[in-house]
Each structure stands twice: as C-alpha cells, then as structure tokens.
Design an enzyme around this catalytic site. Structure first.
Site, PDB file in Angstrom:
ATOM      1  N   ASP A 245       4.333 -22.611   4.517  1.00  0.00           N
ATOM      2  CA  ASP A 245       5.610 -22.856   3.836  1.00  0.00           C
ATOM      3  C   ASP A 245       6.631 -21.779   4.187  1.00  0.00           C
ATOM      4  OD1 ASP A 245       4.271 -20.839   2.537  1.00  0.00           O
ATOM      5  OD2 ASP A 245       4.838 -21.460   0.523  1.00  0.00           O
ATOM      6  N   GLU A 246       6.503 -21.194   5.366  1.00  0.00           N
ATOM      7  CA  GLU A 246       7.456 -20.191   5.859  1.00  0.00           C
ATOM      8  C   GLU A 246       8.442 -20.833   6.833  1.00  0.00           C
ATOM      9  OE1 GLU A 246       5.549 -15.759   5.923  1.00  0.00           O
ATOM     10  OE2 GLU A 246       4.999 -17.113   7.561  1.00  0.00           O
TER      11      GLU A 246
END
Length: 323
Positions: A245-246
């Site tokens: 989720d970066e």
C-alpha cells in the site's frame, strides 16, 4: 539542410518515452538480432533501431555503425516521427532536406534512407526502424511491408518492456519502472538545474480493510488511490505503486513547498471520494515530501529512506490523534 521540427505533441511524446522505460530497459540482443536480419534481408550496410530523445537519438541497436547517439537536429529519424508513414529517401543528394546534411556530405555518406516509425503502446511516436546505404537505391512497396513487419516486432518488444515496468493492479509504474525513471529524472534535473521532489504515501489502516471487508475490497481501495493520483497530478509527474500500500509521486520541476500544496490537494480529493463513494471503508493515508538535494542526498535509496521517514512521522501523528 532542414532540421526536423518537433511534433505538436512533443511534451506528451517525451513524457511517454521516458515513462515507458525503453530508454534504459530492454535486452539489447533482441534488437541487435533484428537489425542484423534487416541488413541481410535488404542487403544494406547499416540498420538501426533509434529512439528520438529531446536532443539526440538513442540507439537500441546500430548495426553497421559505431554510434552510441547522434544529435537530433541532423538526424533523418527526427523527420520520421513527424508522420505515420515511412520516410523513404532514394537519393539524399537530390533531397533539399538532406543534400548538405553532415551525415550526407561526410561520414557515413548516406545516400539512401528508409525509416519506419515506431510507436509505444499508447500510440506515441518515439523512433524509427531504419535502413541506410551509401549508394542510391529504390524501395518497393513489398520492401515497405517487410520493413513494417520488422518495426512491428520492435513495437512488441516495447510492449513487453512497458508491461515489465507497470503494476498490473493499478496501471501505475511498479518498483522496477520507478527505479529506472527516477534515476533518469535525478540526472536530468541536475543537468537542467531544476528542482525535483518526491512525495511518499502509505495508506492508513489498509490491513483493516483487507481483514474486515476482504482482499477484493482492498484491491478496490488500491485502484481508487491510483485513480486519485492520476486525477490529481500532472502528466509529467511520475506515479508509482512501490509495493503493498505504498505509493510515490516524483514531482518534476517542483520544489518542496509546491509538492506540499499538491499533496494537500490530493487529500482534498480523497475526502471528496470518502463522502460520495458509498464504501464502508475510507481512503486515508500518511505522506511526506522531500526535495532532492544533490549535496546531501547521494542516491535513490537514500532519498527513499528520507521520504519514508517523513511519511512515518505523519503516520505517528495520525495514530496519536486517533488515540
């Protein structure tokens, strides 16, 4: 001599070229096999696969010459990208565009040129598959079809490179694509004396979305985040899903204060999404921005660590606020 003009969509074309990854990526042997084949098929001394960069040609293969690059303003290939049809020059000495060109009156003494335009998957015209001869010659319709077929194989390779640098879930660049392009952007910004700023994002409570609503909803959240990035930022900004989720944004020609304002606009877009999405979860994220300083930051990994540190400081603030 007539130098090639810039296409009307030059800025967009250059963005597509640099974001494609093909300037640096791709197995050279694959292109070299095609140019060797072209030399045999057409009985020409020189065959090339070229990319038209902002000021020069970049050769993916240059069989028959030892050029690594060539100025764009004297190139034949610079003319090829101005049209969707091949450029055929049977006798350069009789063509006003090229008669006094340095490549015609001097080495390699080009007389014949045939170049077929090369496109990226998004349609951007980026280069040429070309044949050169030191003797004048004709080029039949059958020859054009064969050159087109070879160009299509090169375009298939471009497609493969693009897929290898793209995140399949979101359509943004993946880690590999980002590293190729970020290093290029750092060098370019240094050469042009322009600011370059990195924005780094980590979704808040993403694990809870997966745990509570399922991984399919987690994928939707990632795709919606990517959509907001594309909607909010400029075409010239490099967008990446670095993993999990970066996410990251490489802001070209933008200082840290400008990037901060842009990130606040992204926050507003996320708030608007949360009000209207109808989803049981909300898109929330922590972020940090840091301008590349050629004196203090020496490489891409160091820059990423510095951005991640600033992002984490905001995440701690969010957690403390919720507590």
């Amino acid at each position: 001599m007539k130098s090639p003009a810039n296409p009307e969509n030059e800025s967009q074309r250059m963005t597509s070229l640099r974001e494609s990854g093909i300037l640096d990526a791709g197995e050279p042997a694959r292109f070299e096999r095609l140019t060797r084949l072209a030399r045999r098929l057409f009985t020409v001394p020189i065959a090339m696969v070229s990319l038209v960069d902002d000021e020069s040609l970049v050769f993916k293969s240059c069989d028959g010459l030892r050029y690594a690059s060539m100025p764009r303003d004297i190139s034949f290939c610079g003319h090829v990208i101005l049209s969707e049809t091949p450029l055929i020059v049977n006798n350069a000495l009789e063509d006003d565009r090229f008669a006094d060109n340095p490549l015609v009156v001097g080495e390699p003494h080009i007389r014949f040129y045939a170049g077929y335009p090369l496109r990226l998957p998004d349609g951007a015209m980026v280069g040429s598959f070309c044949l050169l001869d030191r003797e004048t010659r004709t080029f039949s319709a059958e020859d054009e079809l064969l050159l087109r077929d070879l160009a299509s194989i090169v375009e298939d390779e471009f497609q493969s490179i693009s897929e290898a640098t793209t995140d399949s879930l979101t359509g943004l660049f993946n880690r590999r694509g980002f590293e190729h392009l970020a290093n290029f952007a750092i060098a370019s910004a240094h050469r042009r004396a322009e600011p370059l700023t990195l924005g780094w994002i980590d979704l808040d409570k993403f694990k809870q979305i997966n745990d509570r609503y399922g991984h399919s909803e987690g994928d939707i959240a990632l795709r919606e985040m990517a959509r907001l990035l594309v909607k909010t930022f400029r075409d010239t900004d490099l967008l990446v899903r670095h993993g999990g989720d970066e996410f990251g944004i490489l802001f070209s020609d933008t200082d840290e204060s400008g990037a901060w304002i842009a990130m606040q606009h992204l926050q507003e877009e996320a708030n608007a999404f949360n009000l209207s999405s109808g989803k049981p979860w909300k898109l929330a994220f922590s972020w940090g921005v840091i301008e590349f300083n050629h004196g203090d930051i020496t490489d891409l990994p160091g820059w990423l660590r510095a951005a991640d540190k600033r992002m984490y400081a905001m995440k701690q603030q969010h957690q403390n606020h919720r507590a």
